[in-house]
Design an enzyme around this catalytic site. Structure first.
Site, PDB file in Angstrom:
ATOM      1  CG  HIS A 151      65.154  17.174  85.038  1.00  0.00           C
ATOM      2  ND1 HIS A 151      63.851  17.324  84.612  1.00  0.00           N
ATOM      3  CD2 HIS A 151      65.455  15.870  84.861  1.00  0.00           C
ATOM      4  CE1 HIS A 151      63.381  16.155  84.202  1.00  0.00           C
ATOM      5  NE2 HIS A 151      64.339  15.255  84.329  1.00  0.00           N
ATOM      6  CG  ASN A 210      59.514  12.148  80.384  1.00  0.00           C
ATOM      7  OD1 ASN A 210      60.708  12.426  80.299  1.00  0.00           O
ATOM      8  ND2 ASN A 210      58.943  11.827  81.530  1.00  0.00           N
ATOM      9  CG  HIS A 211      59.897  16.056  82.691  1.00  0.00           C
ATOM     10  ND1 HIS A 211      59.263  16.410  83.858  1.00  0.00           N
ATOM     11  CD2 HIS A 211      60.392  14.805  82.897  1.00  0.00           C
ATOM     12  CE1 HIS A 211      59.380  15.425  84.740  1.00  0.00           C
ATOM     13  NE2 HIS A 211      60.068  14.452  84.185  1.00  0.00           N
TER      14      HIS A 211
END
Length: 583
Positions: A151, A210-211
Site C-alpha cells: 500500500h 483488489n486494489h
C-alpha cells in the site's frame, strides 16, 4: 466547506481515563487497564477500516456505473509535471534498482518517460505469463518469500528487502498484490517492483490484488496521486492496463496456493477455469454493472476473479456466503477450504488482503490444512501492527516468519483521536437516517438503550458496543432507567453552522463522498471545474444509470441554474448543490 463542532462532539466519546471506565470498578492493574484500552481501540479501529473498505467499494461501483462507457481521452488536456522529476533510466542491474529505491526514499519521483519505458518492457513479460504461476518443487538452495500488502509505503518496501534479502535465483519472491492506494508513494513502489521483474523475470512475481483496479484506484487515491504528480489521466490508465496483465495466483506444487484474497465461492471451480479468464479485459473488477449487462461466460469469469481478489476466510462458520463487510467477494469456512484445497492437491492457502496485528495469522482448518494471512504494511493506515514476510524452503509445511516494523507506531491517544473523528463523521453523515430510526420508537424523545444501540449498529453498519465508545451519561441522567434522550444525543452531531431542520444541507453532507467521486467523472479535463460541454456530455451518460424520474431532460438549462456566479463553469460546491436538487 462543512465542518464539525469537534470540541463538543469529541467530548461525548470515551477517551483517556474515561475510556476504561467499564473496568474502573474491577481490580485491574494500571498495565492491565491500558492493555484493555488498547485492545478496545484497536478493535474499533479495525471495524471502522472494514466499514470504510465497503463504502469505498460502493463508490468504486458508482464510478464504474457512470464511467464504463466513457473512454479515457486520447490526449490529456495537460501533461506537465507538478513535482520535481528525475530523469532515470530503466535499471539493468540489481545495484541500479537499489539506487532507484534510495532516490525515491529521498522524495525524488520518476518522470513520465521513465514510467512509460518501464511499462513497455514489463508488459511484454506479464503478457507471456499465465493466470496461475506454477512453481515446481524448490531446490535445496532455494527459498520462496511471500510478501503481502504494501500500500504505497516505500519505507516498508525497503524494510522488506532489509529483512528478507533482495531477489536472486536462489531467493524467489511473490508480491501478493495491493502495491498502491492508501499512501503517497504508490508510483514509486510499483516502479521498484516492475524494475525487479525486468531484471529477475523468473525470480520475481507480482500477483494482482483488489486494489490493482481502475475504479478502486479512483476511490482510494492512486488516481489522485498520479494526477497530482503528472497532470495526466493517460498515465493512470496506462498503469492500470499494466495491472490487468498481472497474473492472478500462484501454485507451489503439492504445497501452496497463493492468492491475494481467497477462494472461489463455487467449489467446482477448477484451476483450468482460473487459467481461462481473459484477465486483461478486466481493468476493473468492481464494475457497478448489473449481472444482465454481462454474458454468462463474462459473468462467470468476473465472479471468480472477484472472489480470488476480495474474499476472506471465516473460521467460525462453515460454507460460503456473501462478503457484506467488504461489499465484494465471499466469506468461506474452514470446511470449504479443506474441500477446495484438497481438489488441487495442496494443504496450504497463503493470502493477504487483511491487516493482522503480528503481520501474519494462521488458521488451522483441520486434517493438516491451514490458511496463512500475510500483511507487509507495518502500522498500517495509522494502526499498530507489524509487517511480515513468509519464507518457504523445500518440503517445509510451516514457513519461516520474518517480521519487521518500518516506522514508529501511533500512540494509543492518536488511535483514539482517529476513532473519535471517524465516528463523529459517520454519525454526522447519517444524521437524517438516525433521526428516522430513533423517531420510529419515539416516546417524548426517549428510547431504550437497546433500541439506541441496535439503531446505531443498523444504520451505520458498524457492529460494536456503542456504550463502550460513547459516554452516554449526559443523555441518560434525566431519563428513566434503561433509557436515553436520543434528541439530545443527536444534537451533539449536527453539522457546524447548519440547523438540523435544514434537510437539504444535511443530505448534502451525507452524500459528499459520493458526489466527489461523481465530480471526477464529470470533470473530464480534471482541472477542478466542470465546463458546460463536460456537464452536458456527462449528463447524457448519467441518464443511462438513473431511473426515469431522476433523469436530466435539459442539461443546458440545469447548468445555467448551477452557475450562480456566471463564470461559464461550475466548481465542486456549485456542482454538489445542483446534484442535491436532482438526486
Amino acid at each position: 466547506a462543512l465542518c464539525f463542532r469537534s470540541l463538543r462532539v469529541f467530548s461525548v466519546f470515551n477517551v483517556g481515563s474515561t475510556g476504561i471506565r467499564n473496568y474502573a470498578k474491577l481490580k485491574y492493574t494500571r498495565e492491565e487497564k491500558q492493555k484493555m484500552r488498547k485492545e478496545q481501540q484497536q478493535k474499533l479501529w479495525k471495524a471502522l477500516n472494514e466499514r470504510d473498505e465497503a463504502e469505498r467499494c460502493n463508490i468504486a461501483a458508482l464510478i464504474g456505473s457512470i464511467s464504463k462507457n466513457m473512454s479515457a481521452p486520447k490526449h490529456s488536456h495537460q501533461e506537465s509535471d507538478t513535482h520535481s522529476k528525475e530523469k532515470f533510466s530503466v535499471p539493468t542491474s540489481l545495484d541500479e534498482v537499489k539506487e532507484l529505491l534510495k532516490s525515491f526514499l529521498f522524495h525524488k519521483s520518476p518522470d513520465k518517460a521513465f514510467i512509460r519505458e518501464l511499462l513497455v518492457k514489463v508488459n511484454d513479460i506479464f503478457k507471456k505469463e499465465r493466470n496461475i504461476i506454477r512453481f515446481p518443487c524448490l531446490d535445496d538452495s532455494q527459498t520462496l518469500s511471500i510478501v503481502g500488502d504494501i500500500h504505497s509505503d516505500l519505507e516498508d518496501l525497503q524494510e522488506i528487502f532489509n529483512t528478507a534479502g533482495w531477489p536472486s535465483k536462489e531467493n524467489l519472491f511473490v508480491f501478493n498484490g495491493d502495491f498502491v492506494d492508501r499512501g503517497q508513494s504508490g508510483i514509486e513502489v510499483i516502479c521498484v517492483l516492475l524494475s525487479l521483474k525486468i531484471i529477475f523475470p523468473s525470480s520475481v512475481y507480482l500477483l494482482r490484488g483488489n486494489h490493482e483496479d481502475s475504479n478502486l484506484g479512483k476511490a482510494y487515491g492512486f488516481f489522485d496521486e498520479m494526477f497530482r504528480k503528472y497532470k495526466s489521466k493517460n498515465l493512470y490508465y496506462e498503469m492500470e492496463e499494466c495491472f490487468s496483465y498481472l497474473p492472478i495466483c500462484a501454485l507451489l506444487e503439492n504445497q501452496l496456493f497463493i492468492v491475494h484474497g481467497g477462494l472461489p465461492r463455487n467449489k467446482k471451480t477448477t484451476l483450468d477455469d482460473i487459467d481461462s479468464i481473459p484477465r486483461s479485459k478486466f481493468t476493473e473488477v468492481v464494475s457497478g454493472a448489473a449481472k444482465e449487462d454481462h454474458n454468462e461466460e463474462e459473468q462467470k469469469h468476473r465472479e471468480i476473479l472477484e472472489d480470488l481478489l476480495w474474499s476472506d476466510p471465516d473460521p467460525y462458520k462453515n460454507g460460503t456466503r456473501s462478503n457484506t463487510k467488504r461489499g465484494a467477494g465471499s466469506l468461506f469456512g474452514t470446511d470449504f477450504a479443506r474441500t477446495w484445497l484438497g481438489s488441487i492437491n495442496v494443504k496450504t492457502l497463503v493470502r493477504s488482503h487483511e491487516c493482522v496485528e503480528d503481520g501474519y495469522e494462521e488458521i488451522n482448518c483441520g486434517d493438516g490444512y491451514r490458511i496463512y494471512t500475510v500483511f507487509s504494511s507495518s502500522n498500517y493506515s495509522g494502526g499498530t501492527n507489524l509487517g511480515a514476510v513468509l519464507r518457504y524452503s523445500k518440503n517445509t509445511e510451516e514457513p519461516q516468519i520474518l517480521q519487521f516494523e518500518a516506522k514508529e507506531p501511533r500512540s494509543i491517544q492518536d488511535i483514539e483521536e482517529y476513532n473519535q473523528k471517524s465516528l463523529t463523521e459517520l454519525i454526522c453523515k447519517s444524521y437524517k437516517e438516525l433521526c428516522e430510526e430513533f423517531g420510529s420508537h419515539d416516546t417524548e424523545s426517549l428510547i431504550t438503550l437497546e433500541q439506541w444501540n441496535n439503531g446505531l449498529s443498523r444504520v451505520l453498519s458498524l457492529d460494536i458496543d456503542w456504550k463502550d465508545a460513547i459516554d452516554i451519561e449526559p443523555f441518560t441522567k434525566d431519563a428513566p432507567e434503561g433509557h436515553i434522550n436520543y434528541k439530545e444525543f443527536l444534537e451533539q452531531f449536527s453539522v457546524c453552522g447548519v440547523n438540523s431542520d435544514d434537510t437539504r444541507k444535511v443530505e448534502l453532507f451525507a452524500k459528499h463522498e459520493q458526489l466527489a467521486a461523481v465530480f471526477k467523472i464529470f470533470d473530464i479535463e480534471k482541472d477542478g471545474r466542470v465546463s458546460k460541454r463536460e456537464f452536458i456530455t456527462a449528463c447524457n451518460l448519467l441518464n443511462h444509470y438513473l431511473p426515469k424520474e431522476k433523469q436530466t431532460t435539459n442539461s443546458a438549462q440545469l447548468f445555467e441554474l448551477a452557475d450562480h456566479n456566471k463564470t461559464g463553469d461550475i466548481d465542486y460546491e456549485e456542482f454538489c448543490a445542483l446534484f442535491e436538487r436532482k438526486v
